[in-house]
Design a protein around this motif. Structure first.
Motif, PDB file in Angstrom:
ATOM      1  N   ASN A  65       0.819  -1.207   0.000  1.00 50.79           N
ATOM      2  CA  ASN A  65       0.000   0.000   0.000  1.00 50.79           C
ATOM      3  C   ASN A  65       0.853   1.256   0.000  1.00 50.79           C
ATOM      4  N   TRP A  66       2.021   1.198   0.660  1.00 51.77           N
ATOM      5  CA  TRP A  66       2.950   2.326   0.593  1.00 51.77           C
ATOM      6  C   TRP A  66       3.304   2.650  -0.856  1.00 51.77           C
ATOM      7  N   VAL A  67       3.611   1.601  -1.607  1.00 55.26           N
ATOM      8  CA  VAL A  67       4.158   1.776  -2.961  1.00 55.26           C
ATOM      9  C   VAL A  67       3.062   2.035  -3.986  1.00 55.26           C
ATOM     10  N   GLU A  68       2.037   1.201  -3.985  1.00 61.60           N
ATOM     11  CA  GLU A  68       1.034   1.244  -5.055  1.00 61.60           C
ATOM     12  C   GLU A  68      -0.098   2.226  -4.780  1.00 61.60           C
ATOM     13  N   GLY A  69      -0.240   2.658  -3.519  1.00 59.65           N
ATOM     14  CA  GLY A  69      -1.373   3.490  -3.185  1.00 59.65           C
ATOM     15  C   GLY A  69      -2.625   2.657  -2.993  1.00 59.65           C
ATOM     16  N   VAL A  70      -3.698   3.299  -2.587  1.00 63.24           N
ATOM     17  CA  VAL A  70      -4.904   2.557  -2.206  1.00 63.24           C
ATOM     18  C   VAL A  70      -6.155   3.166  -2.831  1.00 63.24           C
ATOM     19  N   ARG A  71      -7.161   2.348  -2.841  1.00 64.68           N
ATOM     20  CA  ARG A  71      -8.504   2.747  -3.265  1.00 64.68           C
ATOM     21  C   ARG A  71      -9.349   2.944  -2.014  1.00 64.68           C
TER      22      ARG A  71
END
Length: 280
Positions: free
Chosen positions: A107-113
Motif C-alpha cells: 500500500n505504501w508503494v502502489e497506493g490505495v482505493r
C-alpha cells in the motif's frame, strides 16, 4: 463467563467507559511515545479517570518482545457505580496486549482505493479528538464493504464535513498547501497527525468532500501503518469520484511521516532511492 482479569462488570466493556492507545514499538522503543502518553492523559482529564503512573507504562515497555510489535493499551474506569453513574472514586483497570506487526508496504508503494461511507459521525465536541472506547460508529462504517481491494472508508459528519477514515486520519494537498480535517466536533486526533501538523504546518480545515476532489494529492495514515497515498476515490455506491497519479509529492509526505515511525530505511528500500523532505 468472565475473562480472567477482565470482569463482566467492567465499565469499559459495559459502557465503553475508557480509552485506548495502539503504539508501534520497535525492539522495545515506542514510536511517538510522548504523543501517545499526552493523548491518554488528555482523555483521562476529560473522562475523570486517573492517569496511569508513568512507571507502570515503562514496566510494560521493558517487557516488550523483540522486533516490530504493536502495544495495545486499554484503560477503563474499572468496575462499580450504579448504572451509568460512575463510581467515586474510580478504580481504573489497565490491560495490554502485544501483537507482532509488519507494515503493508504494498500500500505504501502502489497506493490505495478508498470509498465514502454511508454512516455519518455524530457530533460530540467534548469527546472530539480522544481515542475513547466508544467506536461503534467506526465498526458499522467498516462493515459497509467487504471488498479487499478497498483499503479504507472516509467518514463525514451529519453536515457532510470531512472527518477521518475508519481507522486512519486523512490528509491532502491543495494549491501547494497540506491540509487535514478539523476535528472540533468528532473524530480521533491521531498521534502521527498531530506530530505532522506541528512539523509541517498542516492546515486544519472544515470542508466537504467536494473540496477533496480538488486536491492534487491525498493520503490516509496512522501511527502504526504509516502513510498510504490514495489513488482512487469512490462514493458509497462504488461510483468513481476522483483519481490521482502518484508522484514525488506523495513520496515526500510519506518520507516525512515514515521517518517519525522509524520506517525510513524500509520505505526507501521499497523504491531503492531517497526522497527529499517536504519544505527542505
Amino acid at each position: 463467563m468472565d475473562v480472567p482479569g477482565w470482569p463482566l462488570d467492567d465499565r469499559g466493556a459495559a459502557y465503553g467507559d475508557g480509552l485506548f492507545e495502539t503504539v508501534l514499538v520497535r525492539d522495545g522503543q515506542p514510536q511517538l511515545w510522548l504523543a501517545h502518553v499526552e493523548r491518554l492523559a488528555r482523555g483521562c482529564a476529560v473522562l475523570g479517570i486517573p492517569v496511569p503512573e508513568r512507571a507502570e507504562l515503562e514496566r510494560l515497555l521493558a517487557a516488550a518482545p523483540p522486533g516490530l510489535q504493536v502495544l495495545k493499551l486499554v484503560l477503563t474506569r474499572g468496575s462499580g457505580g450504579r448504572g451509568y453513574r460512575p463510581p467515586l472514586p474510580p478504580t481504573p483497570r489497565l490491560r495490554h496486549q502485544w501483537l507482532p506487526f509488519a507494515p503493508d508496504t504494498r500500500n505504501w508503494v502502489e497506493g490505495v482505493r478508498v470509498r465514502l461511507c454511508h454512516l455519518r459521525l455524530g457530533s460530540q465536541p467534548l469527546l472530539a479528538g480522544l481515542k475513547h472506547l466508544n467506536r461503534l460508529e467506526n465498526v458499522m462504517a467498516r462493515a459497509e464493504w467487504s471488498d479487499d481491494a478497498i483499503a479504507e472508508g472516509l467518514l463525514t459528519d451529519s453536515d457532510d464535513r470531512l472527518v477521518e477514515a475508519t481507522a486512519m486520519n486523512l490528509f491532502w494537498q491543495r494549491d501547494g498547501r497540506l491540509q487535514t480535517p478539523w476535528l472540533g466536533r468528532c473524530g480521533v486526533a491521531g498521534t502521527l497527525r498531530d506530530t505532522l501538523i506541528e512539523r509541517l504546518g498542516i492546515d486544519e480545515v472544515d470542508v466537504s468532500v467536494n473540496e477533496l476532489r480538488k486536491a492534487s494529492a491525498v493520503w490516509v495514515g496512522n501511527s502504526v501503518q504509516g502513510i498510504w497515498p490514495v489513488r482512487d476515490l469512490e462514493d458509497a455506491e462504488g461510483v468513481a469520484l476522483a483519481n490521482w497519479s502518484l508522484n514525488s509529492v506523495h513520496r515526500a509526505f510519506q518520507a516525512e511521516a515514515h521517518a517519525l515511525l522509524g520506517f525510513e530505511t524500509c520505505f526507501e528500500a521499497c523504491f531503492d532511492t531517497r526522497f527529499d523532505n517536504l519544505g527542505k
